[in-house]
Design a protein around this motif. Sequence first.
Motif, short mmCIF file in Angstrom:
data_model
loop_
_atom_site.label_atom_id
_atom_site.label_comp_id
_atom_site.label_asym_id
_atom_site.label_seq_id
_atom_site.Cartn_x
_atom_site.Cartn_y
_atom_site.Cartn_z
N SER A 83 0.82 -1.35 -0.10
CA SER A 83 -0.28 0.00 -0.09
C SER A 83 0.76 1.31 0.00
O SER A 83 0.48 2.27 0.07
CB SER A 83 -0.82 -0.07 1.35
OG SER A 83 -0.04 0.00 2.48
N PHE A 258 2.83 -5.12 -6.32
CA PHE A 258 1.72 -4.06 -6.45
C PHE A 258 1.27 -3.63 -7.61
O PHE A 258 2.06 -3.36 -8.35
CB PHE A 258 2.53 -3.09 -5.33
CG PHE A 258 1.40 -1.95 -5.13
CD1 PHE A 258 0.31 -1.88 -4.22
CD2 PHE A 258 1.53 -0.86 -5.61
CE1 PHE A 258 -0.60 -1.14 -4.19
CE2 PHE A 258 0.51 0.30 -5.55
CZ PHE A 258 -0.41 0.19 -4.82
N SER A 259 0.04 -3.52 -7.64
CA SER A 259 -0.50 -2.83 -9.05
C SER A 259 -0.16 -3.76 -10.17
O SER A 259 -0.53 -4.94 -10.03
CB SER A 259 -0.07 -1.19 -8.87
OG SER A 259 -0.83 -0.95 -10.22
N SER A 293 -3.16 -5.05 -4.76
CA SER A 293 -4.08 -4.14 -5.40
C SER A 293 -3.88 -4.47 -7.11
O SER A 293 -3.65 -3.47 -7.83
CB SER A 293 -3.50 -2.68 -5.21
OG SER A 293 -3.81 -2.40 -3.80
N SER A 295 -5.34 -4.71 -10.73
CA SER A 295 -6.47 -4.19 -11.45
C SER A 295 -7.33 -5.44 -12.17
O SER A 295 -8.52 -5.19 -12.30
CB SER A 295 -6.27 -3.01 -12.58
OG SER A 295 -5.47 -3.60 -13.62
#
Length: 309
Positions: A83, A258-259, A293, A295
């Motif tokens: 995060s 992440f992402s 996280s 998408s």
Amino acid sequence: QGLLTPEYCSAEVRFGAMMLVLVLIAAAGAISAFAADALTCANDRQDHMMLQTLKSHSSSDHERSGGDATLASEESVLLKAASSSMDGGKQQDAQSSGLSYFFCPPHSHQTQAYPVPLSSPDSFEPVLASHPPGSDGVEQAIIVIHGAGRENEGYFADMVRLVGWQNKQEHTVVVAPSWGEKHCSAADWAGGASSQVRSDAQAPYWTVERPFPTTGSRSWMFGGGSDQGAHSFEVLDSVVAWVEVNYPRIQRLVVTGFSAGGQYVDRWAALSPEGANGVTRSRGVPLRIIVGSPSTLVYLSEERPDPAC
């Protein structure tokens, strides 16, 4: 958009709808300045609260025993890393504008840059590692995958700092590979040849724009082939093997992203032979995968591709 066509409404209605859009845009502009200040304050407070949480986890770990304490401690570090944001919002800007923050040689971590040998003697994977290969005290490894902006140095620095907050830096190696988009030789990346990689070896990079996602600058997220042919999932397999060889005393291995990195790790987890039955392929080291996280997500089922694929 379809509602503003002549087939669906009159000119007066279309004009009114467009005026409403303009009013909403103006209102959003007025709100954004206030929101920016509020977000800055909230982020500062969140960082402070997360630091206190991490310290609390660390203290409680000392009061508990067994694997559960280690597990909780690892998760507090890794979830915070998932995060955390890059300084100045560089990662968000990079993703929206298509910029890359991959530097060869590294911008700030030249002494922690190492070349990982790949299947071809002409190629290597550039990684950053918080402990030099061969370090005896390393008991666990964290491989962290950057987002679409390829800001591996930022992710590396964040994870190293977070591990330090847990006072686990002595026994934890952080490794950050990068899926670059430019030429990079082993000599440029690590300052010369190593015992495992020739100085003129080249890192794979992803720049060619062909039908997506077969290849292209972001096809690494899907395991796509680089301009030289190496596939990003195979590259991560090589990084896992390198970690096991160069830190032979590790008892736990974590791969996290992440992402865009979270999407990549999620797909790699489903398609790589690493992690079958929760362990690595060569030495059977317990392997945990933490996805942050993404998408998009791989549809979960019992089916897996045959290794021949």
